[in-house]
Enzyme design. Structure first.
Site, PDB file in Angstrom:
ATOM      1  N   GLY A 196      -9.935   3.762   5.963  1.00  0.00           N
ATOM      2  CA  GLY A 196      -9.797   5.206   6.133  1.00  0.00           C
ATOM      3  C   GLY A 196      -8.384   5.692   6.319  1.00  0.00           C
ATOM      4  O   GLY A 196      -8.035   6.769   5.869  1.00  0.00           O
ATOM      5  N   HIS A 242      -7.999  -0.352  -4.727  1.00  0.00           N
ATOM      6  CA  HIS A 242      -8.998  -0.546  -3.672  1.00  0.00           C
ATOM      7  C   HIS A 242      -9.834   0.728  -3.549  1.00  0.00           C
ATOM      8  O   HIS A 242      -9.357   1.731  -3.036  1.00  0.00           O
ATOM      9  CB  HIS A 242      -8.244  -0.853  -2.361  1.00  0.00           C
ATOM     10  CG  HIS A 242      -9.108  -0.965  -1.145  1.00  0.00           C
ATOM     11  ND1 HIS A 242      -8.595  -0.918   0.127  1.00  0.00           N
ATOM     12  CD2 HIS A 242     -10.459  -1.132  -0.994  1.00  0.00           C
ATOM     13  CE1 HIS A 242      -9.573  -1.048   1.003  1.00  0.00           C
ATOM     14  NE2 HIS A 242     -10.719  -1.168   0.352  1.00  0.00           N
ATOM     15  N   SER A 261       0.852  -1.195   0.000  1.00  0.00           N
ATOM     16  CA  SER A 261       0.000   0.000   0.000  1.00  0.00           C
ATOM     17  C   SER A 261       0.882   1.238   0.000  1.00  0.00           C
ATOM     18  O   SER A 261       1.733   1.406   0.878  1.00  0.00           O
ATOM     19  CB  SER A 261      -0.910   0.022   1.234  1.00  0.00           C
ATOM     20  OG  SER A 261      -1.456   1.317   1.375  1.00  0.00           O
ATOM     21  N   ASP A 274      -4.968   2.947  -2.647  1.00  0.00           N
ATOM     22  CA  ASP A 274      -6.134   3.219  -1.795  1.00  0.00           C
ATOM     23  C   ASP A 274      -6.861   4.492  -2.221  1.00  0.00           C
ATOM     24  O   ASP A 274      -6.484   5.600  -1.838  1.00  0.00           O
ATOM     25  CB  ASP A 274      -5.676   3.347  -0.337  1.00  0.00           C
ATOM     26  CG  ASP A 274      -5.338   2.002   0.288  1.00  0.00           C
ATOM     27  OD1 ASP A 274      -6.197   1.097   0.208  1.00  0.00           O
ATOM     28  OD2 ASP A 274      -4.231   1.858   0.836  1.00  0.00           O
ATOM     29  N   ASP A 298      -6.205  -6.656   4.423  1.00  0.00           N
ATOM     30  CA  ASP A 298      -5.716  -5.285   4.278  1.00  0.00           C
ATOM     31  C   ASP A 298      -5.879  -4.500   5.570  1.00  0.00           C
ATOM     32  O   ASP A 298      -6.995  -4.274   6.026  1.00  0.00           O
ATOM     33  CB  ASP A 298      -6.513  -4.607   3.142  1.00  0.00           C
ATOM     34  CG  ASP A 298      -6.076  -3.181   2.871  1.00  0.00           C
ATOM     35  OD1 ASP A 298      -5.020  -2.765   3.384  1.00  0.00           O
ATOM     36  OD2 ASP A 298      -6.798  -2.483   2.138  1.00  0.00           O
ATOM     37  N   GLY A 299      -4.734  -4.106   6.138  1.00  0.00           N
ATOM     38  CA  GLY A 299      -4.742  -3.242   7.317  1.00  0.00           C
ATOM     39  C   GLY A 299      -4.031  -3.874   8.499  1.00  0.00           C
ATOM     40  O   GLY A 299      -4.355  -4.994   8.909  1.00  0.00           O
ATOM     41  N   GLY A 300      -3.010  -3.190   8.987  1.00  0.00           N
ATOM     42  CA  GLY A 300      -2.316  -3.653  10.189  1.00  0.00           C
ATOM     43  C   GLY A 300      -1.502  -4.916   9.996  1.00  0.00           C
ATOM     44  O   GLY A 300      -1.214  -5.648  10.943  1.00  0.00           O
ATOM     45  N   SER A 327       2.398   0.602   6.065  1.00  0.00           N
ATOM     46  CA  SER A 327       3.379   1.190   6.972  1.00  0.00           C
ATOM     47  C   SER A 327       4.467   0.204   7.382  1.00  0.00           C
ATOM     48  O   SER A 327       5.616   0.614   7.547  1.00  0.00           O
ATOM     49  CB  SER A 327       2.695   1.812   8.189  1.00  0.00           C
ATOM     50  OG  SER A 327       1.731   0.956   8.684  1.00  0.00           O
TER      51      SER A 327
END
Ligand code: DX5
Ligand code: ZN
Length: 219
Positions: A146, A67, A7, A34, A179-181, A202
């Protein structure tokens, strides 16, 4: 082998092009774009992501994994078709009717792009089951959509497990993306739960060594 989709949401704008090249050398499998409209989620990244995606389509052969976190899905599909991404995912929560959902999936596929539906943490997999025969992938959000840099919500991996079980039982050969974390630790649990494609922002971008970070996720 699991695939990693990086991402680029939180990358440093000044270094964008260099970072794209570095990620390619580090063997990211795809670039995750994103697209946020300021309505479905608070942030609006639509112009920035269009710029990044356009640049990427010129400089790499790697797939773009787009996405959409947007309300007006049709408008954005039109906008991205020419860039010939590998995937377009849109959120079932934003899709107004069953007819429109099918229509959007068909438009994406008729343009040679793989179609995916995304589900937010509070949405059950039951909401997407009926579309699975028409899809290439389900994107299970492991954080609230978000922003980047959030912590993975453990309960979302239960949905990944449930979905993996359902796909096996029904003999559907489509991918599950999380997706995420996602980082070196959470990726283990995500793969264990049945994820095929790991999106990470990240964790990769803040690491000293992209190649090592990406291979940590894949292993
Ligand atoms: C969140 C986005 C994610 C996010 C991932 O709304 O869909 O793709 O950028 O970033 P990290 O890996 O930092 O959670
Ligand atoms: Zn995303």
């Amino acid at each position: 082998m699991k695939r990693v989709s990086t991402s680029i949401l939180t990358l440093d704008k000044e270094d964008a092009v260099k970072t794209f090249y570095d990620l390619e050398v580090a063997h990211t499998d795809m670039f995750h774009i994103d697209v946020m409209d300021g309505k479905f989620v608070e942030r609006d990244t639509s112009e920035l992501m269009k710029d990044y995606a356009t640049t990427l389509s010129h400089i790499t052969n790697l797939g773009l994994d787009v996405h959409f976190m947007v309300e007006n899905i049709e408008e954005y599909i039109d906008d991205y078709i020419d860039l010939n991404p590998e995937y377009i995912s849109f959120h079932i929560e934003a899709s107004k009717t069953k007819e429109r959902t099918i229509e959007n999936i068909n438009t994406i596929k008729e343009n040679g792009i793989k179609a995916a539906l995304a589900i937010s943490p509070d949405t059950s997999i039951d909401e997407v089951k009926e579309y699975i025969p028409y899809l290439h992938m389900i994107l299970v959000m492991t954080v609230v959509p978000g922003k980047g840099g959030q912590k993975l919500i453990p309960e979302t991996l239960e949905k990944v497990k449930e979905l993996r079980k359902y796909l096996e039982e029904e003999n559907y050969d489509i991918d599950i993306e999380v997706d995420g974390g996602i980082n070196a630790e959470t990726s283990e649990a995500a793969k264990e739960a049945g994820a095929d494609i790991l999106v990470a922002g990240s964790y990769i971008l803040s690491s000293e060594n992209f190649k090592e970070a990406i291979s940590n996720l894949k292993e």
